[in-house]
Motif scaffolding. Structure first.
Motif, PDB file in Angstrom:
ATOM      1  N   ASP A 142     -23.535  29.768  44.297  1.00  7.06           N
ATOM      2  CA  ASP A 142     -23.854  30.357  45.558  1.00  7.06           C
ATOM      3  C   ASP A 142     -23.450  31.817  45.840  1.00  7.06           C
ATOM      4  O   ASP A 142     -23.517  32.341  46.837  1.00  7.06           O
ATOM      5  N   HIS A 143     -22.886  32.492  44.840  1.00  6.61           N
ATOM      6  CA  HIS A 143     -22.301  33.969  45.009  1.00  6.61           C
ATOM      7  C   HIS A 143     -22.963  34.885  44.010  1.00  6.61           C
ATOM      8  O   HIS A 143     -22.471  35.797  43.808  1.00  6.61           O
ATOM      9  N   VAL A 144     -24.062  34.642  43.501  1.00  8.31           N
ATOM     10  CA  VAL A 144     -24.772  35.541  42.628  1.00  8.31           C
ATOM     11  C   VAL A 144     -26.091  35.849  42.902  1.00  8.31           C
ATOM     12  O   VAL A 144     -26.750  35.206  43.776  1.00  8.31           O
ATOM     13  N   ILE A 145     -26.994  36.961  42.647  1.00  8.46           N
ATOM     14  CA  ILE A 145     -28.127  37.359  42.997  1.00  8.46           C
ATOM     15  C   ILE A 145     -28.940  37.435  41.756  1.00  8.46           C
ATOM     16  O   ILE A 145     -28.469  37.798  40.703  1.00  8.46           O
ATOM     17  N   ILE A 146     -30.304  37.033  41.864  1.00  8.25           N
ATOM     18  CA  ILE A 146     -31.304  37.250  40.583  1.00  8.25           C
ATOM     19  C   ILE A 146     -31.959  38.595  40.908  1.00  8.25           C
ATOM     20  O   ILE A 146     -32.416  38.663  41.841  1.00  8.25           O
ATOM     21  N   ALA A 147     -32.291  39.108  39.692  1.00  9.17           N
ATOM     22  CA  ALA A 147     -33.158  40.195  39.731  1.00  9.17           C
ATOM     23  C   ALA A 147     -34.369  39.938  38.649  1.00  9.17           C
ATOM     24  O   ALA A 147     -33.929  39.520  37.735  1.00  9.17           O
ATOM     25  N   VAL A 148     -35.550  40.043  38.750  1.00 10.30           N
ATOM     26  CA  VAL A 148     -36.530  39.964  37.947  1.00 10.30           C
ATOM     27  C   VAL A 148     -37.155  41.404  37.910  1.00 10.30           C
ATOM     28  O   VAL A 148     -37.900  41.970  38.619  1.00 10.30           O
ATOM     29  N   ASN A 149     -37.317  41.748  36.683  1.00 13.86           N
ATOM     30  CA  ASN A 149     -37.793  43.027  36.153  1.00 13.86           C
ATOM     31  C   ASN A 149     -37.099  44.152  37.040  1.00 13.86           C
ATOM     32  O   ASN A 149     -37.769  45.176  37.303  1.00 13.86           O
ATOM     33  N   GLU A 150     -35.818  44.206  37.072  1.00 12.12           N
ATOM     34  CA  GLU A 150     -35.138  45.266  37.903  1.00 12.12           C
ATOM     35  C   GLU A 150     -35.541  45.089  39.198  1.00 12.12           C
ATOM     36  O   GLU A 150     -35.121  46.412  40.011  1.00 12.12           O
ATOM     37  N   GLN A 151     -35.896  44.339  39.892  1.00 14.90           N
ATOM     38  CA  GLN A 151     -35.901  44.009  41.338  1.00 14.90           C
ATOM     39  C   GLN A 151     -35.445  42.921  41.915  1.00 14.90           C
ATOM     40  O   GLN A 151     -35.463  41.726  41.326  1.00 14.90           O
ATOM     41  N   TYR A 152     -34.294  43.082  42.900  1.00 19.07           N
ATOM     42  CA  TYR A 152     -33.883  41.984  43.575  1.00 19.07           C
ATOM     43  C   TYR A 152     -34.635  40.888  44.089  1.00 19.07           C
ATOM     44  O   TYR A 152     -35.725  41.354  44.936  1.00 19.07           O
ATOM     45  N   CYS A 153     -34.407  39.467  43.842  1.00 18.96           N
ATOM     46  CA  CYS A 153     -35.087  38.506  44.570  1.00 18.96           C
ATOM     47  C   CYS A 153     -34.184  38.093  45.919  1.00 18.96           C
ATOM     48  O   CYS A 153     -33.372  37.386  45.844  1.00 18.96           O
ATOM     49  N   GLU A 154     -34.751  38.668  46.964  1.00 21.90           N
ATOM     50  CA  GLU A 154     -33.887  38.417  48.233  1.00 21.90           C
ATOM     51  C   GLU A 154     -33.960  37.061  48.794  1.00 21.90           C
ATOM     52  O   GLU A 154     -33.222  36.483  49.318  1.00 21.90           O
ATOM     53  N   ASP A 155     -35.222  36.640  48.636  1.00 21.57           N
ATOM     54  CA  ASP A 155     -35.614  35.220  49.079  1.00 21.57           C
ATOM     55  C   ASP A 155     -35.679  34.429  48.051  1.00 21.57           C
ATOM     56  O   ASP A 155     -36.774  34.305  47.247  1.00 21.57           O
ATOM     57  N   LEU A 156     -34.656  33.515  47.497  1.00 19.68           N
ATOM     58  CA  LEU A 156     -34.779  32.595  46.384  1.00 19.68           C
ATOM     59  C   LEU A 156     -35.643  31.440  46.519  1.00 19.68           C
ATOM     60  O   LEU A 156     -35.960  30.746  45.690  1.00 19.68           O
ATOM     61  N   THR A 157     -36.145  31.394  47.700  1.00 25.26           N
ATOM     62  CA  THR A 157     -37.177  30.288  48.052  1.00 25.26           C
ATOM     63  C   THR A 157     -38.508  30.634  47.747  1.00 25.26           C
ATOM     64  O   THR A 157     -39.412  29.970  47.780  1.00 25.26           O
ATOM     65  N   ALA A 158     -38.826  31.877  47.528  1.00 32.17           N
ATOM     66  CA  ALA A 158     -40.137  32.444  47.443  1.00 32.17           C
ATOM     67  C   ALA A 158     -40.644  32.288  45.922  1.00 32.17           C
ATOM     68  O   ALA A 158     -39.784  32.475  44.863  1.00 32.17           O
ATOM     69  N   SER A 159     -41.998  32.122  45.793  1.00 27.42           N
ATOM     70  CA  SER A 159     -42.498  31.853  44.356  1.00 27.42           C
ATOM     71  C   SER A 159     -42.448  33.259  43.569  1.00 27.42           C
ATOM     72  O   SER A 159     -42.253  34.345  44.146  1.00 27.42           O
ATOM     73  N   LEU A 160     -42.220  33.195  42.238  1.00 30.19           N
ATOM     74  CA  LEU A 160     -41.945  34.316  41.436  1.00 30.19           C
ATOM     75  C   LEU A 160     -43.027  34.164  40.348  1.00 30.19           C
ATOM     76  O   LEU A 160     -43.301  33.087  39.824  1.00 30.19           O
ATOM     77  N   ALA A 161     -43.703  35.315  39.960  1.00 31.37           N
ATOM     78  CA  ALA A 161     -44.584  35.325  39.002  1.00 31.37           C
ATOM     79  C   ALA A 161     -43.653  35.608  37.669  1.00 31.37           C
ATOM     80  O   ALA A 161     -43.173  36.601  37.382  1.00 31.37           O
ATOM     81  N   ILE A 162     -43.452  34.451  36.958  1.00 34.49           N
ATOM     82  CA  ILE A 162     -42.700  34.567  35.798  1.00 34.49           C
ATOM     83  C   ILE A 162     -43.464  35.010  34.267  1.00 34.49           C
ATOM     84  O   ILE A 162     -44.350  34.255  34.510  1.00 34.49           O
ATOM     85  N   ARG A 163     -43.132  35.253  33.640  1.00 27.87           N
ATOM     86  CA  ARG A 163     -43.712  35.794  32.501  1.00 27.87           C
ATOM     87  C   ARG A 163     -42.920  35.487  31.309  1.00 27.87           C
ATOM     88  O   ARG A 163     -41.841  35.570  31.003  1.00 27.87           O
ATOM     89  N   ASP A 164     -43.853  35.168  30.165  1.00 24.95           N
ATOM     90  CA  ASP A 164     -43.193  34.982  28.819  1.00 24.95           C
ATOM     91  C   ASP A 164     -42.807  36.442  28.365  1.00 24.95           C
ATOM     92  O   ASP A 164     -43.153  37.604  28.423  1.00 24.95           O
ATOM     93  N   GLY A 165     -41.546  36.367  28.080  1.00 22.19           N
ATOM     94  CA  GLY A 165     -40.640  37.563  27.508  1.00 22.19           C
ATOM     95  C   GLY A 165     -41.317  38.602  26.515  1.00 22.19           C
ATOM     96  O   GLY A 165     -41.443  38.128  25.245  1.00 22.19           O
ATOM     97  N   ASP A 166     -41.469  39.705  26.627  1.00 21.10           N
ATOM     98  CA  ASP A 166     -41.957  40.953  25.615  1.00 21.10           C
ATOM     99  C   ASP A 166     -40.404  41.324  25.281  1.00 21.10           C
ATOM    100  O   ASP A 166     -39.540  41.403  25.984  1.00 21.10           O
ATOM    101  N   GLU A 167     -40.438  41.829  24.052  1.00 19.62           N
ATOM    102  CA  GLU A 167     -39.176  42.163  23.474  1.00 19.62           C
ATOM    103  C   GLU A 167     -39.062  43.580  23.151  1.00 19.62           C
ATOM    104  O   GLU A 167     -39.628  44.262  22.051  1.00 19.62           O
ATOM    105  N   VAL A 168     -38.769  44.705  24.028  1.00 18.75           N
ATOM    106  CA  VAL A 168     -38.473  45.968  23.975  1.00 18.75           C
ATOM    107  C   VAL A 168     -37.195  46.381  23.905  1.00 18.75           C
ATOM    108  O   VAL A 168     -36.405  45.950  24.571  1.00 18.75           O
TER     109      VAL A 168
END
Length: 243
Positions: free
Chosen positions: A66-92
Motif C-alpha cells: 500500500d506504499h508503492v507506486i507503479i509506473a508504466v513506460n516511465e509514466q506514473y499510474c496515479e489511478d490504480l483502478t484505471a485500465s492500462l494498455a499492457i504490451r509484451d516487452g521489447d528488449e532494448v
C-alpha cells in the motif's frame, strides 16, 4: 515496466519489471525480465491487478504493497483502478558489458514462432587499408534508448505479426570480432523477421545517437571518429538529400 506489443483480452503478456529503493531490497533484485501477466477473460488489466500479480510472485513485497507506486513506460499510474494498455516487452539495452548473442536470441524466442532473425554487428580488423585494433562507442544514452524504443514501435506498425524484438548496443571498448550491436526479432514466419531485422539495423544507424571511434595499430595513425553513411548528420547523407 517496459512494454511492447498490445495485448488482446484473455491473453498472457510478458513485461519487464524494474524495482527501486526498498522494493528492490525486499525483492532481492533490481529487475525481472519477461514477467507474465494474464489479462483474464474479456477484461483489461489495471494497476491493482498488476500489483497483486507482482506481490504473488514476490511475497516479500506484501508489507509495502500500500506504499508503492507503479509506473508504466516511465509514466506514473496515479489511478490504480484505471485500465492500462499492457504490451509484451521489447528488449532494448545499452551496456558496457560483452553482448551475449545466445542470451539475446533466447529472450526473443517464442513457442508460437517459426523464425528468429538475428543481425550481429562486429568489429572488423581493417578499414581503408588501416589495421583496426578496437572500436570505442559512446552514446547520448537517454535519447538513444528512446530512439531504440521508437524503432520497436515502427517495426510493429510495419510488421504487425512480430512477437518479440531485442535491440542491444554495446558502449565503451569493443575488441575485434566482438559484437557491438545485436538485433533479434521473432515472428511466426521468416519473411517478416528477416525484413524487419534489415530495416531495424538501417534505421538504428540512421537515427540512434551512438558514435564510434576506430583505434588503429601503432604507426597507422592513432584513431578516428567514424560516421555511418546512413546517419542524418553525416556528409554522405546530406550530399544525397540536398533540397
Amino acid at each position: 515496466m517496459s512494454q511492447g506489443q498490445c495485448a488482446e483480452p484473455g491473453t498472457v503478456v510478458h513485461v519487464n519489471l524494474l524495482f527501486f529503493a526498498k522494493a528492490r531490497e525486499l525483492a532481492g533484485t533490481s529487475s525481472q525480465s519477461s514477467f507474465p501477466l494474464s489479462t483474464g477473460t474479456g477484461a483489461s488489466l489495471n494497476g491493482v491487478q498488476i500489483l497483486a500479480a507482482i506481490c504473488a510472485h514476490f511475497p516479500e513485497l506484501r508489507p509495502i504493497r500500500d506504499h508503492v507506486i507503479i509506473a508504466v513506460n516511465e509514466q506514473y499510474c496515479e489511478d490504480l483502478t484505471a485500465s492500462l494498455a499492457i504490451r509484451d516487452g521489447d528488449e532494448v539495452a545499452l551496456t558496457f558489458d560483452k553482448l551475449d548473442v545466445g542470451e539475446i536470441n533466447e529472450l526473443v524466442a517464442h513457442e508460437s514462432c517459426g523464425a528468429v532473425a538475428l543481425f550481429v554487428g562486429t568489429t572488423r580488423d581493417n578499414f581503408d587499408g588501416k589495421e583496426v585494433v578496437l572500436l570505442q562507442y559512446e552514446a547520448y544514452e537517454a535519447m538513444a534508448l528512446k530512439s531504440m524504443n521508437h524503432i520497436c514501435e515502427e517495426l510493429r506498425g510495419r510488421w504487425p505479426d512480430l512477437v518479440h524484438i531485442g535491440i542491444h548496443h554495446r558502449l565503451g571498448t569493443v575488441p575485434v570480432k566482438e559484437a557491438s550491436v545485436v538485433i533479434a526479432i521473432s515472428s511466426p514466419h521468416r519473411e517478416a523477421a528477416l525484413e524487419a531485422v534489415r530495416w531495424a539495423i538501417d534505421e538504428l544507424k540512421k537515427s540512434v545517437p551512438v558514435w564510434k571511434k576506430e583505434q588503429y595499430a601503432e604507426g597507422q595513425g592513432c584513431s578516428e571518429w567514424k560516421e555511418n553513411k546512413e546517419c542524418t548528420w553525416s556528409k554522405a547523407y546530406k550530399d544525397n538529400h540536398i533540397l
